[in-house]
Design an enzyme around this catalytic site. Structure first.
Site, PDB file in Angstrom:
ATOM      1  N   ASN A   1       6.074   8.510   0.135  1.00 16.36           N
ATOM      2  CA  ASN A   1       6.707   7.221  -0.224  1.00 16.36           C
ATOM      3  C   ASN A   1       5.876   6.022   0.229  1.00 16.36           C
ATOM      4  O   ASN A   1       6.410   4.970   0.588  1.00 16.36           O
ATOM      5  CB  ASN A   1       8.146   7.137   0.330  1.00 16.36           C
TER       6      ASN A   1
ATOM      7  N   ASP B   1      -2.044  12.994  -6.191  1.00 15.30           N
ATOM      8  CA  ASP B   1      -1.845  12.304  -4.921  1.00 15.30           C
ATOM      9  C   ASP B   1      -3.148  11.591  -4.538  1.00 15.30           C
ATOM     10  O   ASP B   1      -4.165  12.242  -4.322  1.00 15.30           O
ATOM     11  CB  ASP B   1      -1.484  13.361  -3.869  1.00 15.30           C
TER      12      ASP B   1
ATOM     13  N   CYS C   1       8.097  10.706  -4.268  1.00 19.83           N
ATOM     14  CA  CYS C   1       6.809  11.390  -4.052  1.00 19.83           C
ATOM     15  C   CYS C   1       6.859  12.040  -2.671  1.00 19.83           C
ATOM     16  O   CYS C   1       7.946  12.243  -2.127  1.00 19.83           O
ATOM     17  CB  CYS C   1       5.636  10.426  -4.222  1.00 19.83           C
TER      18      CYS C   1
ATOM     19  N   CYS D   1       2.508   5.712  -1.533  1.00 20.70           N
ATOM     20  CA  CYS D   1       1.518   5.489  -2.595  1.00 20.70           C
ATOM     21  C   CYS D   1       2.169   5.506  -3.980  1.00 20.70           C
ATOM     22  O   CYS D   1       2.387   4.454  -4.589  1.00 20.70           O
ATOM     23  CB  CYS D   1       0.402   6.545  -2.536  1.00 20.70           C
ATOM     24  N   ARG D   2       2.477   6.684  -4.490  1.00 17.51           N
ATOM     25  CA  ARG D   2       2.880   6.788  -5.889  1.00 17.51           C
ATOM     26  C   ARG D   2       4.270   6.233  -6.177  1.00 17.51           C
ATOM     27  O   ARG D   2       4.443   5.425  -7.111  1.00 17.51           O
ATOM     28  CB  ARG D   2       2.794   8.260  -6.346  1.00 17.51           C
ATOM     29  N   SER D   3       5.279   6.683  -5.418  1.00 16.13           N
ATOM     30  CA  SER D   3       6.642   6.252  -5.792  1.00 16.13           C
ATOM     31  C   SER D   3       6.901   4.761  -5.544  1.00 16.13           C
ATOM     32  O   SER D   3       7.564   4.113  -6.367  1.00 16.13           O
ATOM     33  CB  SER D   3       7.720   7.142  -5.158  1.00 16.13           C
TER      34      SER D   3
HETATM   35  P1  4NP Z   1       2.422   9.609  -1.735  1.00 15.80           P
HETATM   36  O1  4NP Z   1       1.011   9.912  -1.013  1.00 15.80           O
HETATM   37  O2  4NP Z   1       3.183  10.904  -1.726  1.00 15.80           O
HETATM   38  O3  4NP Z   1       2.025   9.191  -3.105  1.00 15.80           O
HETATM   39  O4  4NP Z   1       3.069   8.511  -0.917  1.00 15.80           O
HETATM   40  C1  4NP Z   1       0.926  10.457   0.280  1.00 15.80           C
HETATM   41  C2  4NP Z   1       1.018   9.633   1.367  1.00 15.80           C
HETATM   42  C3  4NP Z   1       0.902  10.168   2.646  1.00 15.80           C
HETATM   43  C4  4NP Z   1       0.685  11.512   2.801  1.00 15.80           C
HETATM   44  C5  4NP Z   1       0.588  12.345   1.712  1.00 15.80           C
HETATM   45  C6  4NP Z   1       0.720  11.812   0.439  1.00 15.80           C
HETATM   46  N1  4NP Z   1       0.530  12.065   4.113  1.00 15.80           N
HETATM   47  O5  4NP Z   1       0.229  13.261   4.224  1.00 15.80           O
HETATM   48  O6  4NP Z   1       0.720  11.337   5.090  1.00 15.80           O
END
Ligand code: 4NP
Length: 158
Positions: free
Chosen positions: A12, A128, A9, A14-16
């Protein structure tokens, strides 16, 4: 030979990592854990070394799933280390595909959106949840769970 699967993702956190933990949980229950290497990574580097977002860890924990991994950024090595790279959204997919193209040797890994394994949604992206409310985390887990079930099914028949 072990099947090596990497979830990707943006951050790294939340989703992955949630997808990784859901797959590990399912493989443990099925007694298949020894046949797989499972990991996750982000296309970005902001959260390298950090635990997953506490909101995601809590939402997963409410379902009996423990997310233990720490953030890391995808690297060129991953394209030879993993058989399958599963992305969460179109942005991740494009980024991973362009990294694969930039490699001097051809990428061995197959690159696909994780939701291509889901038979219960027309969505092609896992949204997201980072900037949304707490409910977003549960919705993401619902989407991921169905896709992980589809992935396991696919692996078992192929
Ligand atoms: P992820 O979510 O891609 O599912 O881990 C996010 C976590 C952090 C951020 C964006 C998306 N960020 O902008 O810090």
């Amino acid at each position: 030979m072990k099947q090596r699967i990497l979830f990707v993702c943006l951050g790294n956190i939340c989703r992955s990592p949630a997808a990784e933990a859901l797959l590990l949980n399912k493989l443990e229950k099925l007694n298949l854990i020894d046949q797989f290497d499972v990991d996750s990574a982000g296309t970005g580097n902001w959260h390298v070394g950090k635990l997953a977002d506490s909101r995601m860890r809590e939402a997963a924990s409410n379902r009996g799933i423990s997310i233990k991994s720490r953030g890391r950024q995808i690297s060129f090595d991953d394209f030879s280390q993993f058989d399958l790279i599963l992305t969460m959204d179109n942005d991740n997919l494009k980024q991973v595909q362009s990294l694969a193209k930039a490699l001097s040797t051809t990428s061995k890994a197959k690159i696909k959106p994780l939701l291509s394994y889901s038979n219960q949604t027309d969505l092609i992206e896992v949204p997201d949840p980072y900037y949304g409310g707490d409910k977003g985390f549960d919705q993401v887990l619902d989407l991921l769970q169905v896709a992980i079930d589809g992935l396991i099914e696919d692996i078992r028949v192929n």
